[in-house]
Structures are given as C-alpha cells and as structure tokens.
Write a protein that holds these residues in place. Structure first.
Motif, PDB file in Angstrom:
ATOM      1  N   PHE A 228       0.873  -1.166   0.000  1.00  0.00           N
ATOM      2  CA  PHE A 228       0.000   0.000   0.000  1.00  0.00           C
ATOM      3  C   PHE A 228       0.916   1.224   0.000  1.00  0.00           C
ATOM      4  N   THR A 229       0.634   2.199  -0.883  1.00  0.00           N
ATOM      5  CA  THR A 229       1.464   3.406  -0.913  1.00  0.00           C
ATOM      6  C   THR A 229       1.230   4.183   0.394  1.00  0.00           C
ATOM      7  N   SER A 230       2.032   5.219   0.604  1.00  0.00           N
ATOM      8  CA  SER A 230       1.980   5.926   1.892  1.00  0.00           C
ATOM      9  C   SER A 230       0.659   6.654   2.120  1.00  0.00           C
ATOM     10  N   GLY A 231      -0.054   6.963   1.045  1.00  0.00           N
ATOM     11  CA  GLY A 231      -1.299   7.722   1.203  1.00  0.00           C
ATOM     12  C   GLY A 231      -1.012   9.176   1.500  1.00  0.00           C
ATOM     13  N   THR A 232       0.072   9.694   0.921  1.00  0.00           N
ATOM     14  CA  THR A 232       0.428  11.091   1.164  1.00  0.00           C
ATOM     15  C   THR A 232      -0.570  12.008   0.470  1.00  0.00           C
ATOM     16  N   THR A 233      -1.119  11.542  -0.647  1.00  0.00           N
ATOM     17  CA  THR A 233      -1.989  12.410  -1.440  1.00  0.00           C
ATOM     18  C   THR A 233      -3.430  11.904  -1.500  1.00  0.00           C
ATOM     19  N   GLY A 234      -3.762  10.835  -0.862  1.00  0.00           N
ATOM     20  CA  GLY A 234      -5.130  10.303  -0.908  1.00  0.00           C
ATOM     21  C   GLY A 234      -5.135   8.921  -0.299  1.00  0.00           C
ATOM     22  N   GLN A 372       9.747   5.295  -5.715  1.00  0.00           N
ATOM     23  CA  GLN A 372       8.311   5.146  -5.440  1.00  0.00           C
ATOM     24  C   GLN A 372       8.005   3.676  -5.194  1.00  0.00           C
ATOM     25  N   THR A 373       6.953   3.445  -4.422  1.00  0.00           N
ATOM     26  CA  THR A 373       6.516   2.076  -4.155  1.00  0.00           C
ATOM     27  C   THR A 373       6.328   1.319  -5.482  1.00  0.00           C
ATOM     28  N   GLU A 374       5.821   2.008  -6.468  1.00  0.00           N
ATOM     29  CA  GLU A 374       5.455   1.358  -7.722  1.00  0.00           C
ATOM     30  C   GLU A 374       6.656   0.878  -8.529  1.00  0.00           C
ATOM     31  N   GLY A 454       4.333  11.789 -11.170  1.00  0.00           N
ATOM     32  CA  GLY A 454       3.491  12.720 -10.403  1.00  0.00           C
ATOM     33  C   GLY A 454       4.331  13.708  -9.612  1.00  0.00           C
ATOM     34  N   ASP A 455       5.657  13.649  -9.809  1.00  0.00           N
ATOM     35  CA  ASP A 455       6.561  14.591  -9.128  1.00  0.00           C
ATOM     36  C   ASP A 455       7.158  15.538 -10.154  1.00  0.00           C
ATOM     37  N   ARG A 456       7.429  16.767  -9.717  1.00  0.00           N
ATOM     38  CA  ARG A 456       8.057  17.720 -10.624  1.00  0.00           C
ATOM     39  C   ARG A 456       9.525  17.893 -10.252  1.00  0.00           C
ATOM     40  N   GLY A 565       6.006   9.046   8.236  1.00  0.00           N
ATOM     41  CA  GLY A 565       6.772  10.223   8.654  1.00  0.00           C
ATOM     42  C   GLY A 565       6.864  11.280   7.571  1.00  0.00           C
ATOM     43  N   LYS A 566       6.112  11.104   6.469  1.00  0.00           N
ATOM     44  CA  LYS A 566       6.175  12.119   5.406  1.00  0.00           C
ATOM     45  C   LYS A 566       5.216  13.259   5.727  1.00  0.00           C
ATOM     46  N   ILE A 567       5.644  14.471   5.405  1.00  0.00           N
ATOM     47  CA  ILE A 567       4.801  15.638   5.690  1.00  0.00           C
ATOM     48  C   ILE A 567       3.580  15.622   4.777  1.00  0.00           C
TER      49      ILE A 567
END
Ligand SMILES: Nc1ncnc2c1ncn2[C@@H]1O[C@H](COP(=O)(O)OP(=O)(O)OP(=O)(O)O)[C@@H](O)[C@H]1O
Length: 580
Positions: A228-234, A372-374, A454-456, A565-567
């Motif tokens: 499961f990804t961190s869920g930082t964005t959803g 990334q997890t992916e 999804g990162d710049r 621990g990600k903001i």
C-alpha cells in the motif's frame, strides 16, 4: 521474548538435521542463477528466467555458500531489542525456520498459492520468517505497520480480500472491531506468547511444524507482494509486485547505492509496513549476502539510536530525512560510531543543510535516493559519484529518467517538468504489475511513451535530478511556479527552524501565496512571533530567489505526517483553502 528463545533452542536441533530441500530446482535444466545473472537482467542484457523464487534462488544459494565457506560467518539477520535479547540467524537457519513457517501457513492455516496474507507485525524476527515463508509457498505478502487504525486495517482487508491476517498482540483490538465486516478473511494468526480466542497461535504451531518443505516454482512474473502506498496524497493504492520485480530488481541498488557486500551489516530503519523495509531489509541486502540488522525500537529515540551505532558493528545506515533532521540537532561529534561507513536516505527530500551538518559532524556523506513504491529506486547518489547537495543524484539502471511536459515531450536540461521514465515496447520487469482492481489508476500512470511519477523536477546539464515537489504541491503565485522543497530548505538553514512545510494559501491579489508552517527549535520557542517572521522572510529572500519568500508564516508545534513520517502538505493546504 520467550518465543525467541524457543526458536534459538530449535536452532541447534536443526543444524544437525538435513535441511528439507537443499536446492531450489527452478533452474534445474541450467546452472543456478548467480548475482552476475541478476545484474545482467537489471542492465537489460539478459532476459528474465521463466521461473524465479527469491527464497529458492537467492537465500538458499547463500545458505549453500555458507556451507562451502564462500560467505563470511556473518549472520543473515541480527535482531536486538535493547533489553538484552538478541537473535542471530545464518542463511541456513533462516532457511530451516522459514520452511517451518511455510508449513504453518499452508497446513493449519489452509492457505494456497496466490492467497493474499496481511502481515501487521512490528520489527520482530517473525516478520522476516513470514515474509520468506510466503515466498516459499507462493502466497502474496501484504505488510502493514502496527500503527494502522481499525479503519486502515478494514480498508486494506476489504480492498485486498485477504484470506489471512498475521498480527501481533497490539493489533488484536483493532482487528476484532472490524473482522465481522471482512467475509473473505478466513484465518487470524497471532504472533505472541499468549493465546487469544479465535486466533491460531503462531509459536505453538511453529513448534510442531516440520522443517521439510519444497519451495514452489513461482513464475518470474507471478505476484509476490502487495504494498500500500503511503497515502500522502489520498487513499493508499495497492501496488502489486512480482517475484522478479522485487526479487531481482534491486540487485544494482544493493550494489551501487547501498554499496553492500556480504561482509556488511546494514541497519535500515524503515517500519516493516513500507516498501523501504523490503528494499533495505530484505531484497537489496540479501541479494548481496549482507547481514540485516534490526533494532526492535518501538519509537524512535535519538539516544538509543546513537548508542546502537556505537555498540554494534553496523557498516551501513538507511533512514528517513526526518531522522537525520533530528539527529543533527545533537552534538554528534561526541559519538564514535563503531564501523559506520555508508549512510543513505530517501522517501522525502533531504535538505542540503542537513546533509552538510551530518557531514561536518560525522565526516560521512549522505547518499540520497528517490523512488516510489510502484517502481523502486529511480534516481540515486551512488557510491563513488560526486554529490551535489540538494540533488537526488542521477537516474539509475534500468531506467531512462527524463523530465517531460504535459504532452509527453522531453524537456531540455534546466527546464522544470514532470519526472518520468521512458518505456520501451515491454513494461520494465522491475515495475509494479498494477494497482490491484484499479485499471484506471494504473493506466493514468502512462503518458505516451512514459511512466509519469506525479513529481516535478529539473535535470541539470550533468544529468543530476533536482526535486521541486509533488505536482499537486507546486505553488503558482503571481505567475511564478514555486516548489515547496526549495523554500523549506532555505528556512531550515535558519537556526530557529527544525522543520517546515510550505504550501499555497489564498490571496485576493496574487491568487495564491507561499505560506510556511514552521516548527521552532528550543532556543527560539519564546521569540517574538512578528519579529521572527520578518527575520525568516528576510533570510529566505537572501538565500533563494526573493519572490519565493513565505508571505505568511505560522508557528506550529508539529506538522501533520503520514505513518511513514512524510509531511502531509495536502492537509495543510486543504485547511488553508477551507476544504476541511
Ligand atoms: N529523495 C526524495 N526526494 C523527494 N521526494 C521523494 C524522495 N523519495 C521519495 N519521494 C517522494 O515519495 C513519493 C513516493 O512515496 P510512496 O511510494 O511511499 O507513496 P506516496 O506517493 O507518498 O503515497 P500516495 O501515492 O499514496 O500519495 C515520490 O513520488 C516522491 O514524491
């Protein structure tokens, strides 16, 4: 800790018994795969074998090498809990113990190849046993952190239709409160010296389980794990990985980023629930035959951390930027680390100031990786490569990393755009297979010939990548694009700032402006807020392009973070824009 002593007792019995199946036969028609073969596959110089199983093709080979003296007498797993308990397993012991665990999963638990198993355990040796046992039996391993709430566990069990949950005692109440809503869940396996109604006891079943087990011949592309990804964005997404994407895909990462050899001891501090635990504490390390060091440490504590590095011969350390940010607040020159020689970080941007302070205080570089997890590690500062502070390093094989625009065109060096991976006609073997049951989200990661992160970011003319922010986090103020990371890095240079999060905030004139949420260091906690705000604004104007300075500053006790621990900048941003 009783159960560990029981395992240790077994250890002596097993060493005198022949081990079930000594060699995995997936390559019985040819020679067994070697590390050189795995490297060649990572470099795209050799195709994937039809069958591959990490337990059979990697771990059992190290076990053979131990017997022939081709591997030093270094444990494969070295676990401590800071209270005097210790477990050391060789690859041979890990093999025997994981075969017993495999028999527990298939026999009393009744699990079959392809079934999904949710594993919610703290950093205890059984996590590694169950992980390897799932490989041996072809079960799909789905780790989760013990910090998950009942709601999080329900989400994971529902989404995955898991057949079994393996958990520790602290997780029981959460599981019991939602289990009636999980019709697919057939078995609850408890890793604890105490028994519990409705749960099978792992230590009891383990004690009587046979150590004879034949490793299944899994296909290279067969599912091995779901992260499961961190869920930082959803909501966290279920990224499914294959036997080879994890089991072979981290060979070069282990050798060149982690710089591991079989004589090394790596302490990777990631929680067991995240792919970083798999990268640093299973695949990259064991591919190279290195020893994985684990400290049970339930909560991060700087003193325990520093004592551990001074007590144990740890050569390689991998931890999140947050940990290094906390550590550099200490007087590190007082500590003499026993064997530490290589330090790594990733998962979040590392502020150049922290890298600099770490180097000044310890004499060691910090090698950042970005991934990334992916898709695993995308960029890294590999050993031997010049480090440009603030950069994530260069793209790593087998990836061709590029910066692209919204139409999928490659942008030249110096131009900001989206970080993407160029695709050839076949999907890279080290990619995740899919987001489970979510073809739309899986398809949305592809733009033309690219996988989009999804990162710049920006690539400079030397091929180094610089993180700007997640596409959603970039602030557009008066027509300027401002990446939060650069402003946060400027702020942390000021002695008043321990940590900060920079987000957009509404403004009647500019549309949006930069707002900084700042956690203050102890000596500045009672400073006059207006004066300090002006001082920080002034500092940022001097340290980076002045238009980036935070027009709004708010002092906070702590920042909202994911369990990793990600903001969570999206939480602060939504609050600013009145969306919560
Ligand atoms: N070295 C790094 N510098 C900057 N950002 C990083 C670095 N390493 C990882 N990241 C960030 O973490 C992301 C990957 O994290 P992860 O796979 O845990 O999922 P997530 O994106 O945090 O969660 P979700 O997709 O659920 O929102 C990257 O896309 C990037 O935004």
């Amino acid at each position: 800790m009783k159960i560990f002593f029981r395992y240790q007792t077994f250890r002596f019995i097993w060493l005198t018994k022949p081990i079930g199946r000594r060699f995995h036969k997936s390559h019985q028609l040819g020679a067994p795969l070697t590390l050189a073969d795995f490297e060649a596959i990572n470099r795209c110089e050799r195709s994937l074998p039809k069958n591959f199983n990490f337990a059979g093709d990697v771990l059992d080979q190290w076990s053979q090498k131990e017997k022939t003296g081709e591997r030093p007498a270094n444990p494969a797993l070295w676990w401590v809990n800071g209270k005097g308990d210790e477990v050391k397993w060789s690859f041979g012991e890990l093999g025997s113990l994981s075969r017993k665990a495999a028999n527990v999963l298939t026999k009393p638990c009744g699990l079959e190849r392809g079934d999904r198993v949710a594993v919610i355990l703290p950093r205890i040796p059984e996590w590694w046993l169950i992980n390897v046992a799932c490989m041996r039996t072809g079960l799909v391993f789905m780790p989760g952190t013990t910090q998950l709430t009942a709601k999080d566990i329900l989400y994971r069990l529902h989404a995955s239709k898991a057949k079994c949950i393996v958990a520790s005692e602290e997780v029981i109440p959460a599981v019991e409160s939602i289990v009636s809503e999980c019709p697919d869940l057939k078995t609850k396996l408890l890793v604890s010296p105490h028994s519990q109604d409705g749960w099978l006891s792992f230590p009891e079943l383990f004690q009587t389980a046979s150590a004879e087990h034949s490793c299944v011949e899994t296909g290279s592309q067969e599912p091995m794990a779901i992260y499961f990804t961190s869920g930082t964005t959803g909501s966290p997404k279920m990224a499914q990985h294959s036997q080879s994407s994890l089991g072979i895909g981290y060979t070069l990462c282990g050798r060149y980023w982690l710089d591991l050899k079989s004589t090394d001891i790596i302490w990777n501090m990631s929680d067991t629930g995240w792919i970083k635990a798999a990268i640093g504490s299973v695949f990259s390390s064991w591919l190279q035959g290195a020893c994985v060091f684990v400290h049970r440490m339930a909560q991060f504590d700087t003193n325990t951390f520093l004592d551990t590095l001074t007590t144990y011969p740890i050569t390689t350390l991998c931890s999140a930027p947050t940990v290094y940010r906390m550590l550099v607040q200490k007087d590190l020159k007082r500590y003499k680390f026993k064997k530490l020689r290589h330090c790594l970080t990733g998962g979040e941007p590392l502020n150049p100031e922290v890298l600099e302070q770490w180097k000044v205080q310890t004499g060691l570089e910090l090698y950042e990786g970005y991934g990334q997890t992916e898709v695993g590690i995308i960029c890294a500062n590999q050993k031997g490569q010049e480090i440009k502070p603030g950069s994530m390093g260069k793209g790593v094989l087998p990836y061709d990393v590029q910066i692209i625009d919204e139409n999928g065109n490659i942008l030249p060096p110096g131009k900001e755009g989206e970080i993407a991976l160029r695709l050839t006609s076949t999907r890279p073997f080290c990619f995740f297979s899919e987001y489970v049951d979510n073809p739309e989200k899986t398809a949305a990661t592809i733009r033309g010939n690219f996988y989009v992160t999804g990162d710049r970011g920006v690539m400079d003319s030397d091929g180094y990548f610089w993180f700007v922010g997640r596409a959603d986090d970039v602030i557009i103020s008066s027509g300027y694009r401002i990446g939060p990371f650069e402003v946060e890095s400027a702020l942390i240079e000021h002695p008043a700032v321990i940590e900060s999060a920079v987000v957009s905030s509404p403004d009647p004139v500019r549309g949006e402006v930069v707002k900084a949420f700042v956690v203050l260091s102890a000596p500045f906690k009672s400073s006059n807020p207006e004066k300090l705000t002006l001082e920080l604004q002034d500092h940022v104007k001097k340290s980076t392009a002045p238009y980036k300075y935070p027009r709004k500053v708010e002092f906070v006790k702590e920042l909202p973070k994911t369990i990793t621990g990600k903001i969570k900048r999206n939480v602060l941003r939504d609050h600013e824009w009145g969306r919560t």
